[in-house]
Design an enzyme around this catalytic site. Structure first.
Site, PDB file in Angstrom:
ATOM      1  CB  SER A  12      30.476  59.063  16.231  1.00 40.07           C
ATOM      2  OG  SER A  12      29.117  59.412  16.225  1.00 40.07           O
ATOM      3  CG  ASP A  28      30.298  61.867  18.609  1.00 39.61           C
ATOM      4  OD1 ASP A  28      31.467  61.505  18.361  1.00 39.61           O
ATOM      5  OD2 ASP A  28      29.369  61.736  17.804  1.00 39.61           O
TER       6      ASP A  28
END
Length: 349
Positions: A30, A177
């Site tokens: 992320s 993610d």
């Protein structure tokens, strides 16, 4: 935190030192994936050298964050405030990454890099890796020709947090993610390092020095009476800054990885179990994380958060780990800087 570590390295080695001069491998998920990509992106003018210093990173967030996390009233209504569709588009983030880092690919990175995402199409982890991007292309393997992705693709995939951003399409995969399984990618990085062979032979756990940096955590506990009553809405509505299901997945995965990395690298077999305060305090695995006084949602890009709250949290974290940061810097300097790693792509066929 990274800027402070780089400052200490420059105090010892000179103003030209970069964090990427002293670590073989950068791993991130992320926003950590964005940091890993930024620290290893090459300088077009100086082969083998990074174009971004650690001291520049926070400025990117301050300058680009408000535009990335911006929605008009019409967009809020259209997405029903994120409940009917992703809250934000990935386009502003893609533009910012391209503007900051240029049109470079994974193979161009100045150090080994691993960026985590999750493949919702094949339901499996998907990692962007420099060494895979540099492998010779096998004409009989259709997937091999696509491993050297633009770093913008890696950035989009690792940042596609469910409900916040749409998934990122790449080679027929719907990538999201990597925090859904590796919010703290320390164990993934350790595993990757142990696959390698050094000039002197096989890499062992005693050869590793791992520095893992968190983004701050604020955990709010819930009693049995409350949790037992939650249905779908209770689990996904924000409580104290984020939906409980998201906090449980992200924080649980991160805490687990922190403990496993400590036991792999710091713990002597047969010794008593470490106290919680001892986890991640060295000598081979350091975890630098701070507990925030207030919850800060990951899309909170208000000015006072970016220029006051988060810098204050970073300053407190640096102060708390001052001795460890000096130890890390001293050990990196003692090991010496790594050689530049300019990449010469193979001729096209």
């Amino acid at each position: 935190m990274l800027a402070d570590l780089e400052r200490r390295l420059r105090q010892r080695a000179g103003d030209g030192a970069h964090v990427s001069d002293y670590f073989n491998l950068f791993a991130g998920t992320s926003t950590g994936g964005l940091v890993a990509l930024a620290l290893t992106a090459p300088d077009p003018a100086v082969p083998g050298r990074p174009q971004v210093s650690a001291g520049e990173l926070a400025g990117f967030y301050v300058e680009d964050g408000p535009r990335i996390f911006h929605r008009t009233l019409l967009e809020r209504l259209r997405t029903v405030w994120g409940y009917a569709a992703p809250k934000y588009s990935l386009d502003p983030l893609a533009e910012a990454v391209h503007r900051r880092l240029g049109d470079v690919r994974l193979a161009d990175a100045v150090r080994e890099v691993i960026v985590a995402s999750y493949d919702m199409t094949n339901r499996e982890p998907f990692f962007f890796k420099r060494w895979r991007a540099r492998e010779p292309v096998d004409p009989s393997d259709p997937a091999a020709a696509t491993r050297n992705h633009p770093i913008v693709d890696a950035a989009m995939a690792t940042s596609a947090a469910p409900t916040y951003f749409p998934s990122h399409e790449l080679d027929g995969r719907a990538l999201v993610d990597g925090g859904v399984f590796a919010n703290n990618p320390s164990v993934a990085a350790i595993t990757e390092a142990l696959k390698r062979t050094a000039a002197s032979g096989r890499v062992e756990t005693d050869d590793l020095l791992v520095v893992s940096i968190g983004t701050g955590v604020h955990e709010e506990g819930f009693d049995q009476r409350s949790v037992s009553r939650w249905g779908k809405v209770g689990w996904i509505l924000p409580h104290g800054g984020e939906p409980p299901i998201l906090g449980a997945v992200l924080d649980g995965a991160s805490d687990g990885a922190d403990h496993w990395a400590h036991m792999l690298l710091n713990h002597d077999p047969g010794a008593p179990a470490p106290a919680r305060a001892e986890i991640g305090r060295g000598p081979r695995y350091f975890r630098l994380q701070i507990r925030l006084d207030e919850a800060i949602p990951l899309d909170d890009a208000r000015e006072h958060v970016l220029t006051d709250a988060l810098p204050a949290a970073a300053a407190a974290l640096i102060a708390d780990h001052d001795a460890e940061l000096d130890e890390i810097a001293d050990r990196l300097i003692a090991a010496g800087p790594l050689d530049p790693d300019p990449y010469v792509p193979p001729p096209e066929t």
